[in-house]
Design an enzyme around this catalytic site. Structure first.
Site, PDB file in Angstrom:
ATOM      1  N   LYS A 154     -24.761 101.660  -8.066  1.00  0.00           N
ATOM      2  CA  LYS A 154     -25.463 101.509  -6.792  1.00  0.00           C
ATOM      3  C   LYS A 154     -26.117 102.838  -6.411  1.00  0.00           C
ATOM      4  O   LYS A 154     -25.870 103.852  -7.052  1.00  0.00           O
ATOM      5  CB  LYS A 154     -24.487 101.053  -5.704  1.00  0.00           C
ATOM      6  CG  LYS A 154     -23.588  99.909  -6.145  1.00  0.00           C
ATOM      7  CD  LYS A 154     -24.371  98.660  -6.500  1.00  0.00           C
ATOM      8  CE  LYS A 154     -23.489  97.461  -6.783  1.00  0.00           C
ATOM      9  NZ  LYS A 154     -23.098  97.269  -8.184  1.00  0.00           N
TER      10      LYS A 154
HETATM   11  C1  LIG Z   1     -23.372  91.438  -5.817  1.00  0.00           C
HETATM   12  C2  LIG Z   1     -22.119  92.228  -6.113  1.00  0.00           C
HETATM   13  N1  LIG Z   1     -20.982  91.956  -5.439  1.00  0.00           N
HETATM   14  C3  LIG Z   1     -19.848  92.632  -5.662  1.00  0.00           C
HETATM   15  C4  LIG Z   1     -19.796  93.664  -6.582  1.00  0.00           C
HETATM   16  C5  LIG Z   1     -18.514  94.381  -6.806  1.00  0.00           C
HETATM   17  O1  LIG Z   1     -18.580  95.727  -6.378  1.00  0.00           O
HETATM   18  P1  LIG Z   1     -17.431  96.774  -6.722  1.00  0.00           P
HETATM   19  O2  LIG Z   1     -17.662  97.212  -8.130  1.00  0.00           O
HETATM   20  O3  LIG Z   1     -17.630  97.886  -5.737  1.00  0.00           O
HETATM   21  O4  LIG Z   1     -16.135  96.084  -6.551  1.00  0.00           O
HETATM   22  C6  LIG Z   1     -20.945  93.997  -7.298  1.00  0.00           C
HETATM   23  C7  LIG Z   1     -20.907  95.072  -8.297  1.00  0.00           C
HETATM   24  O5  LIG Z   1     -21.734  95.212  -9.152  1.00  0.00           O
HETATM   25  C8  LIG Z   1     -22.139  93.260  -7.066  1.00  0.00           C
HETATM   26  O6  LIG Z   1     -23.277  93.532  -7.726  1.00  0.00           O
END
Ligand SMILES: Cc1ncc(COP(=O)(O)O)c(C=O)c1O
Length: 379
Positions: free
Chosen positions: A181
């Site tokens: 991100k």
């Molecule tokens: C749309 C979406 N939701 C949730 C997540 C999960 O994020 P995290 O890795 O911070 O748990 C991601 C990670 O790529 C994502 O792209």
């Protein structure tokens, strides 16, 4: 030479901030987490922000706070990282996959209405790749039936929806600070909400269901006996992460400006390659270009996976487009309806390298490989 798909923009400032947190002796969730929460809330324009260990944890807590549980259906896009659907399973609910709009890659009221059941209690609305979803129209569909809309803004820190930051209009929105991100804390996440009571519950849930935080107990001159009032989790962010997050948050506007400039350049460089579609801003908002995806036409001379190989052969690390959760073995029992747009996009899209320090010559190389592949053999 390798051109990565993403490289976080981290430097001396983040290193110094992390070192200062360590030198302070308080490395778990403490004053820096509280400061990061206040700063993030101010940037998004919301009253409350609650830091957690990941966006996955944030989505889980959002569904717990919304009262979703066994017997409930939660509508999710299949075209998303697997964590979106998994969050429904964590609370014992059933994820129900809906199709998406081909222009934004996001759920729409029509695609969600097509899969609503009497048991639907929530929709997880993803701002895919940073492109804002149309929250207002989704709420128009869901609010009259009491269906909660949780915004999965994992990719969308700094994206805009109707002249506000994404997340500002949601009852609950979840962000990710994973290094793919823009703003990163290594791992990390944030929930935002306008509701003080919900925020207080989220703070309790992330810290074992304790009625007073460890940081407050530590700050008290008198002994404080804590109580555990519900089953919580350990989803805390550390002060080391928050120290990095505070520096990153200050850099977010520059990150977005640079990505928009590079994305604009990609648009220009790719526009004359026949049939290629690229990510665009919707009419109601602006993306932060967390990912720059392109869609290959059905008659493109080279298949998507072969194109990824051609790019890799020349040191370019691109990625397949966004996954489709309903095609993964873990959801084989889900009996998902046909999702034609999702299936077409997941198999014909790819994500091109885009990162703050990317040189224009790197971009030129990426595009030249795609351009060469677009020419039918012998021409
Ligand atoms: C749309 C979406 N939701 C949730 C997540 C999960 O994020 P995290 O890795 O911070 O748990 C991601 C990670 O790529 C994502 O792209």
């Amino acid at each position: 030479m390798t051109i990565p798909v993403m490289r976080p923009w981290l430097g001396e400032e983040e290193a110094a901030a992390a070192a200062a947190a360590i030198a302070s002796g308080w490395v778990a969730q403490g004053p820096r987490v509280a400061e990061f929460e206040r700063a993030f809330a101010a940037v998004i324009g919301v009253d409350h922000a609650v830091a957690v260990s990941s966006c996955t944890a944030a989505l889980h807590l959002a569904l717990v706070a919304a009262g979703i549980g066994p017997g409930d259906d939660v509508v999710v896009p299949s075209l998303s990282f697997i964590a979106t659907a998994n969050a429904a399973r964590y609370v014992g609910a059933r994820p129900v996959f809906a199709d998406i709009d081909a222009a934004t890659l996001n759920l729409t009221p029509d695609t969600v209405a097509a899969v609503l059941t009497e048991r639907t209690k929530a929709v997880i609305l993803v701002d895919q790749a940073g492109v804002p979803a149309d929250l207002d129209s989704m709420r128009k569909l869901c609010d009259p039936s009491g269906i909660v809309v949780v915004e999965d803004a994992a990719c969308a820190a700094g994206s805009e929806y109707r002249d506000r930051a994404v997340g500002a209009g949601a009852d609950l929105a979840a962000f990710s600070f994973h290094p793919r991100k823009l703003l990163t804390t290594g791992e990390g996440g944030m929930l935002v909400t306008p509701d003080g009571q919900v925020a207080a519950r989220l703070r309790r849930l992330r810290e074992h269901g304790m009625d007073i935080s460890a940081a407050s107990r530590h700050a008290s001159a008198q002994p404080v006996i804590e109580h555990y009032v519900e089953t919580g989790y350990n989803y805390r962010m550390t002060d080391i992460q928050a120290a990095v997050g505070l520096v990153q948050l200050g850099k977010l506007p520059r990150m977005i400006d640079r990505r928009r400039m590079l994305a604009h350049r990609y648009h220009k460089l790719l526009e004359d390659i026949p049939g290629i579609k690229t990510i665009q801003d919707p009419e109601y908002g602006r993306t932060n270009y967390q990912s720059f995806w392109v869609l290959l036409p059905a008659d493109f001379p080279v298949g998507r996976d072969d194109l990824l190989r051609l790019l890799a052969d020349q040191g370019v690390s691109a990625r397949r487009g966004i996954m489709a959760a309903h095609t993964e073995p873990v959801y084989a029992d889900n009996r998902s309806p046909q999702l034609p747009i999702t299936e077409r996009i997941t198999s014909s899209s790819l994500i091109l390298p885009l990162f703050h320090q990317m040189a224009e010559t790197d971009q030129d190389l990426v595009v030249s490989i795609i351009r060469a592949a677009a020419k039918p053999p012998g021409r």
